[in-house]
Design a protein around this motif. Sequence first.
Motif, PDB file in Angstrom:
ATOM      1  N   ARG A  93      19.758  45.098 -27.938  1.00 61.34           N
ATOM      2  CA  ARG A  93      20.046  45.189 -29.333  1.00 61.34           C
ATOM      3  C   ARG A  93      19.061  46.534 -29.752  1.00 61.34           C
ATOM      4  N   TRP A  94      18.443  46.351 -31.072  1.00 63.58           N
ATOM      5  CA  TRP A  94      17.495  47.305 -31.330  1.00 63.58           C
ATOM      6  C   TRP A  94      16.042  47.723 -30.509  1.00 63.58           C
ATOM      7  N   PHE A  95      15.916  46.722 -29.543  1.00 62.46           N
ATOM      8  CA  PHE A  95      14.884  46.933 -28.788  1.00 62.46           C
ATOM      9  C   PHE A  95      15.109  48.188 -27.771  1.00 62.46           C
ATOM     10  N   GLN A  96      16.534  48.490 -27.660  1.00 64.21           N
ATOM     11  CA  GLN A  96      16.622  49.823 -26.613  1.00 64.21           C
ATOM     12  C   GLN A  96      16.085  51.088 -27.180  1.00 64.21           C
ATOM     13  N   TRP A  97      16.061  51.013 -28.516  1.00 63.89           N
ATOM     14  CA  TRP A  97      15.684  52.237 -29.201  1.00 63.89           C
ATOM     15  C   TRP A  97      14.367  52.161 -29.673  1.00 63.89           C
ATOM     16  N   VAL A  98      13.566  51.034 -30.253  1.00 64.82           N
ATOM     17  CA  VAL A  98      12.462  51.001 -30.648  1.00 64.82           C
ATOM     18  C   VAL A  98      11.709  49.753 -30.321  1.00 64.82           C
ATOM     19  N   SER A  99      10.041  49.912 -30.272  1.00 63.65           N
ATOM     20  CA  SER A  99       9.443  48.712 -29.732  1.00 63.65           C
ATOM     21  C   SER A  99       9.332  47.738 -30.679  1.00 63.65           C
ATOM     22  N   SER A 100       9.530  48.189 -31.875  1.00 62.93           N
ATOM     23  CA  SER A 100       9.245  47.129 -33.063  1.00 62.93           C
ATOM     24  C   SER A 100      10.310  47.094 -34.196  1.00 62.93           C
ATOM     25  N   PRO A 101      11.601  46.644 -33.768  1.00 60.28           N
ATOM     26  CA  PRO A 101      12.744  46.516 -34.635  1.00 60.28           C
ATOM     27  C   PRO A 101      12.663  45.772 -35.721  1.00 60.28           C
ATOM     28  N   HIS A 102      11.918  44.803 -35.601  1.00 54.66           N
ATOM     29  CA  HIS A 102      11.599  43.827 -36.798  1.00 54.66           C
ATOM     30  C   HIS A 102      10.755  44.523 -37.763  1.00 54.66           C
ATOM     31  N   TYR A 103       9.901  45.368 -37.465  1.00 58.53           N
ATOM     32  CA  TYR A 103       9.091  46.032 -38.287  1.00 58.53           C
ATOM     33  C   TYR A 103      10.041  47.289 -39.245  1.00 58.53           C
ATOM     34  N   LEU A 104      10.906  47.816 -38.302  1.00 60.07           N
ATOM     35  CA  LEU A 104      11.928  48.898 -38.775  1.00 60.07           C
ATOM     36  C   LEU A 104      12.899  48.093 -39.900  1.00 60.07           C
ATOM     37  N   PHE A 138       2.862  47.675 -19.235  1.00 58.78           N
ATOM     38  CA  PHE A 138       4.037  47.398 -18.676  1.00 58.78           C
ATOM     39  C   PHE A 138       4.336  48.790 -17.989  1.00 58.78           C
ATOM     40  N   PRO A 139       4.141  48.799 -16.415  1.00 61.16           N
ATOM     41  CA  PRO A 139       4.492  49.993 -15.828  1.00 61.16           C
ATOM     42  C   PRO A 139       5.889  50.309 -15.996  1.00 61.16           C
ATOM     43  N   GLY A 140       6.136  51.612 -16.312  1.00 57.96           N
ATOM     44  CA  GLY A 140       7.597  52.058 -16.247  1.00 57.96           C
ATOM     45  C   GLY A 140       8.149  52.090 -17.670  1.00 57.96           C
ATOM     46  N   PHE A 141       7.190  51.456 -18.667  1.00 57.06           N
ATOM     47  CA  PHE A 141       7.671  51.564 -19.951  1.00 57.06           C
ATOM     48  C   PHE A 141       8.084  52.930 -20.752  1.00 57.06           C
ATOM     49  N   ALA A 142       7.334  54.026 -20.352  1.00 54.48           N
ATOM     50  CA  ALA A 142       7.628  55.266 -20.711  1.00 54.48           C
ATOM     51  C   ALA A 142       8.988  55.804 -20.223  1.00 54.48           C
ATOM     52  N   GLY A 143       9.346  55.439 -19.090  1.00 61.22           N
ATOM     53  CA  GLY A 143      10.790  55.863 -18.709  1.00 61.22           C
ATOM     54  C   GLY A 143      12.035  54.995 -19.582  1.00 61.22           C
ATOM     55  N   LEU A 144      11.805  54.114 -20.502  1.00 60.07           N
ATOM     56  CA  LEU A 144      12.652  53.754 -21.310  1.00 60.07           C
ATOM     57  C   LEU A 144      12.686  54.474 -22.479  1.00 60.07           C
ATOM     58  N   LYS A 145      12.014  55.529 -22.795  1.00 61.29           N
ATOM     59  CA  LYS A 145      12.212  56.468 -23.823  1.00 61.29           C
ATOM     60  C   LYS A 145      12.501  55.709 -25.100  1.00 61.29           C
ATOM     61  N   ARG A 146      11.695  54.726 -25.516  1.00 59.03           N
ATOM     62  CA  ARG A 146      11.796  54.107 -26.694  1.00 59.03           C
ATOM     63  C   ARG A 146      10.704  54.801 -27.559  1.00 59.03           C
ATOM     64  N   LYS A 147      11.004  54.657 -28.727  1.00 58.77           N
ATOM     65  CA  LYS A 147      10.173  55.202 -29.797  1.00 58.77           C
ATOM     66  C   LYS A 147       9.493  53.941 -30.556  1.00 58.77           C
ATOM     67  N   ALA A 148       8.353  54.140 -31.227  1.00 63.55           N
ATOM     68  CA  ALA A 148       7.662  53.001 -31.686  1.00 63.55           C
ATOM     69  C   ALA A 148       8.402  52.244 -32.847  1.00 63.55           C
ATOM     70  N   ILE A 149       8.962  52.871 -33.814  1.00 63.55           N
ATOM     71  CA  ILE A 149       9.632  52.195 -35.201  1.00 63.55           C
ATOM     72  C   ILE A 149      10.958  52.921 -35.685  1.00 63.55           C
ATOM     73  N   PRO A 175      13.924  55.171 -34.438  1.00 61.86           N
ATOM     74  CA  PRO A 175      14.702  55.831 -33.506  1.00 61.86           C
ATOM     75  C   PRO A 175      14.566  57.219 -33.442  1.00 61.86           C
ATOM     76  N   PHE A 176      14.325  57.734 -32.123  1.00 62.81           N
ATOM     77  CA  PHE A 176      14.560  59.248 -31.680  1.00 62.81           C
ATOM     78  C   PHE A 176      13.408  60.093 -32.427  1.00 62.81           C
ATOM     79  N   LEU A 177      12.752  59.422 -33.391  1.00 61.52           N
ATOM     80  CA  LEU A 177      11.523  60.176 -33.983  1.00 61.52           C
ATOM     81  C   LEU A 177      10.235  59.805 -33.880  1.00 61.52           C
ATOM     82  N   MET A 178       9.860  58.364 -34.033  1.00 56.22           N
ATOM     83  CA  MET A 178       8.473  58.041 -34.029  1.00 56.22           C
ATOM     84  C   MET A 178       8.603  56.730 -33.455  1.00 56.22           C
TER      85      MET A 178
END
Length: 95
Positions: free
Chosen positions: A23-34, A79-90, A92-95
């Motif tokens: 779900r939203w975790f594919q785009w951001v690390s903290s979708p519950h905050y978003l 988490f090794p390889g986390f940067a490869g997921l291209k997630r943003k913090a909060i 999507p696509f910006l921050m």
Amino acid sequence: LILARLRDMTPSRSETHLLPRGRWFQWVSSPHYLSEILIYIGFAIVLQSSASSLALLIWVATNLSVSALQSHSWYEANFPGFAGLKRKAIVPFLM
């Protein structure tokens, strides 16, 4: 539900951490905050952008953004390889 299911997937009730996915975790690390920030934006709109509702929105957005950035940094460090997921913090696509 996604976070609750992660606990069920661990082999034991140890200190094992799993990376949330889906779900939203594919785009951001903290979708519950978003989603909480989006709720407060809705409150501000319904309350016709009163000074107090805008102040509350700014407070909540700032607080949750800082927490999301800290969580994102923790994921990157643990988490090794986390940067490869291209997630943003909060946001999507910006921050």
